[in-house]
Design a protein around this motif. Sequence first.
Motif, PDB file in Angstrom:
ATOM      1  N   LEU A   9     -41.107  33.062 -39.954  1.00 40.91           N
ATOM      2  CA  LEU A   9     -41.805  33.062 -38.674  1.00 40.91           C
ATOM      3  C   LEU A   9     -40.793  32.641 -37.619  1.00 40.91           C
ATOM      4  CD1 LEU A   9     -44.481  33.154 -36.979  1.00 40.91           C
ATOM      5  CD2 LEU A   9     -44.732  30.720 -37.542  1.00 40.91           C
ATOM      6  N   ARG A  10     -40.530  33.507 -36.649  1.00 38.87           N
ATOM      7  CA  ARG A  10     -39.572  33.202 -35.580  1.00 38.87           C
ATOM      8  C   ARG A  10     -40.290  33.271 -34.249  1.00 38.87           C
ATOM      9  NH1 ARG A  10     -34.600  35.499 -37.760  1.00 38.87           N
ATOM     10  NH2 ARG A  10     -34.197  34.220 -39.585  1.00 38.87           N
ATOM     11  N   MET A  11     -39.900  32.401 -33.324  1.00 42.42           N
ATOM     12  CA  MET A  11     -40.543  32.396 -32.007  1.00 42.42           C
ATOM     13  C   MET A  11     -39.600  31.919 -30.916  1.00 42.42           C
ATOM     14  SD  MET A  11     -43.100  29.193 -32.605  1.00 42.42           S
ATOM     15  CE  MET A  11     -43.945  30.092 -33.873  1.00 42.42           C
ATOM     16  N   GLY A  38     -45.418  43.066 -40.738  1.00 50.22           N
ATOM     17  CA  GLY A  38     -45.131  42.143 -39.656  1.00 50.22           C
ATOM     18  C   GLY A  38     -46.365  41.905 -38.825  1.00 50.22           C
ATOM     19  N   ARG A  39     -46.387  40.744 -38.158  1.00 54.53           N
ATOM     20  CA  ARG A  39     -47.513  40.409 -37.297  1.00 54.53           C
ATOM     21  C   ARG A  39     -46.960  39.617 -36.113  1.00 54.53           C
ATOM     22  NH1 ARG A  39     -50.405  37.875 -40.764  1.00 54.53           N
ATOM     23  NH2 ARG A  39     -51.970  39.445 -41.158  1.00 54.53           N
ATOM     24  N   ALA A  40     -47.269  40.056 -34.907  1.00 50.96           N
ATOM     25  CA  ALA A  40     -46.846  39.349 -33.695  1.00 50.96           C
ATOM     26  C   ALA A  40     -47.968  38.455 -33.206  1.00 50.96           C
ATOM     27  CB  ALA A  40     -46.453  40.348 -32.615  1.00 50.96           C
ATOM     28  N   GLY A  41     -47.608  37.434 -32.461  1.00 51.67           N
ATOM     29  CA  GLY A  41     -48.613  36.538 -31.901  1.00 51.67           C
ATOM     30  C   GLY A  41     -48.025  35.659 -30.819  1.00 51.67           C
ATOM     31  N   ILE A  42     -48.882  34.822 -30.262  1.00 52.79           N
ATOM     32  CA  ILE A  42     -48.488  33.911 -29.192  1.00 52.79           C
ATOM     33  C   ILE A  42     -49.063  32.531 -29.495  1.00 52.79           C
ATOM     34  CG2 ILE A  42     -48.618  33.419 -26.723  1.00 52.79           C
ATOM     35  CD1 ILE A  42     -49.037  36.463 -26.303  1.00 52.79           C
ATOM     36  N   TYR A  43     -48.214  31.505 -29.338  1.00 52.67           N
ATOM     37  CA  TYR A  43     -48.616  30.114 -29.537  1.00 52.67           C
ATOM     38  C   TYR A  43     -48.530  29.352 -28.223  1.00 52.67           C
ATOM     39  CZ  TYR A  43     -48.226  30.632 -34.632  1.00 52.67           C
ATOM     40  OH  TYR A  43     -48.380  31.018 -35.937  1.00 52.67           O
ATOM     41  N   ALA A  44     -49.309  28.298 -28.106  1.00 50.35           N
ATOM     42  CA  ALA A  44     -49.211  27.381 -26.974  1.00 50.35           C
ATOM     43  C   ALA A  44     -48.072  26.392 -27.237  1.00 50.35           C
ATOM     44  CB  ALA A  44     -50.537  26.634 -26.809  1.00 50.35           C
ATOM     45  N   SER A  45     -47.776  25.570 -26.252  1.00 48.83           N
ATOM     46  CA  SER A  45     -46.751  24.541 -26.428  1.00 48.83           C
ATOM     47  C   SER A  45     -47.361  23.161 -26.221  1.00 48.83           C
ATOM     48  CB  SER A  45     -45.590  24.765 -25.456  1.00 48.83           C
ATOM     49  OG  SER A  45     -46.036  24.600 -24.126  1.00 48.83           O
ATOM     50  N   ASP A  46     -46.673  22.156 -26.749  1.00 52.61           N
ATOM     51  CA  ASP A  46     -47.139  20.780 -26.577  1.00 52.61           C
ATOM     52  C   ASP A  46     -46.414  20.121 -25.401  1.00 52.61           C
ATOM     53  OD1 ASP A  46     -44.607  20.032 -27.504  1.00 52.61           O
ATOM     54  OD2 ASP A  46     -45.318  19.436 -29.479  1.00 52.61           O
ATOM     55  N   PRO A  51     -43.571  24.637 -29.815  1.00 50.31           N
ATOM     56  CA  PRO A  51     -44.769  25.371 -30.255  1.00 50.31           C
ATOM     57  C   PRO A  51     -45.697  24.457 -31.039  1.00 50.31           C
ATOM     58  CG  PRO A  51     -42.860  25.970 -31.577  1.00 50.31           C
ATOM     59  CD  PRO A  51     -42.355  25.094 -30.474  1.00 50.31           C
ATOM     60  N   THR A  52     -47.003  24.719 -30.901  1.00 50.13           N
ATOM     61  CA  THR A  52     -47.962  23.840 -31.556  1.00 50.13           C
ATOM     62  C   THR A  52     -49.226  24.586 -31.948  1.00 50.13           C
ATOM     63  OG1 THR A  52     -49.095  21.702 -31.385  1.00 50.13           O
ATOM     64  CG2 THR A  52     -49.112  23.087 -29.426  1.00 50.13           C
ATOM     65  N   GLY A  53     -49.910  24.055 -32.948  1.00 51.16           N
ATOM     66  CA  GLY A  53     -51.250  24.508 -33.310  1.00 51.16           C
ATOM     67  C   GLY A  53     -51.348  25.888 -33.908  1.00 51.16           C
ATOM     68  N   THR A  54     -52.523  26.459 -33.738  1.00 53.87           N
ATOM     69  CA  THR A  54     -52.792  27.817 -34.208  1.00 53.87           C
ATOM     70  C   THR A  54     -52.494  28.781 -33.069  1.00 53.87           C
ATOM     71  OG1 THR A  54     -55.104  27.634 -33.559  1.00 53.87           O
ATOM     72  CG2 THR A  54     -54.564  27.066 -35.844  1.00 53.87           C
ATOM     73  N   PRO A  55     -52.255  30.049 -33.362  1.00 52.60           N
ATOM     74  CA  PRO A  55     -51.931  30.995 -32.297  1.00 52.60           C
ATOM     75  C   PRO A  55     -53.109  31.221 -31.348  1.00 52.60           C
ATOM     76  CG  PRO A  55     -52.233  32.138 -34.368  1.00 52.60           C
ATOM     77  CD  PRO A  55     -52.274  30.681 -34.680  1.00 52.60           C
ATOM     78  N   VAL A  56     -52.781  31.452 -30.074  1.00 52.69           N
ATOM     79  CA  VAL A  56     -53.811  31.795 -29.094  1.00 52.69           C
ATOM     80  C   VAL A  56     -54.049  33.307 -29.077  1.00 52.69           C
ATOM     81  CG1 VAL A  56     -53.439  29.740 -27.686  1.00 52.69           C
ATOM     82  CG2 VAL A  56     -52.150  31.825 -27.179  1.00 52.69           C
TER      83      VAL A  56
END
Length: 156
Positions: A9-11, A38-46, A51-56
């Motif tokens: 998983l890279r971000m 492959g699966r793309a996504g977006i995460y929030a930040s702390d 990066p933190t938590g589950t993807p938004v």
Amino acid sequence: TTTITADGLRMYPVMFPWDVAIDGIAFAVTTAAASGNGRAGIYASDSNMRPTGTPVVTGNSISNSTTGTKLTTGLSYTLLKNTLYYFALHAGGATITVRAHNTTSMQPISNDPAGTVHTNAFTFSSAYASGLPTIPTISSSSFFATNPPAVYVRLA
């Protein structure tokens, strides 16, 4: 280009100066992998800009058996202005090769816990399953200083 090993998983960080409504998310495969997904996504930040938590936002699992753009549509999310997000790509089943950003044109955004490594991206290993994983604990091995995969969004 960059390669991501299976379960990798890279971000990398992204911020917009205005609200951005999206309805799709994509990545581009440059070398086909017969058994890879492959699966793309977006995460929030702390509050530490990590990066933190589950993807938004979570894209579909898409086969990488052919090259080209892999797009998930039907999403509905607004990325808020002046908010740090992390665009992510997760590889499953096999190593995948995808389009990437040139790390030399990106600014470092964080230090590792020891304060010794400047980074512009993060990397984790997480079993590829039905959705993007919750971000694990960040350690010195989480910092990634080479070309991060390019993830694209489609405006709604």
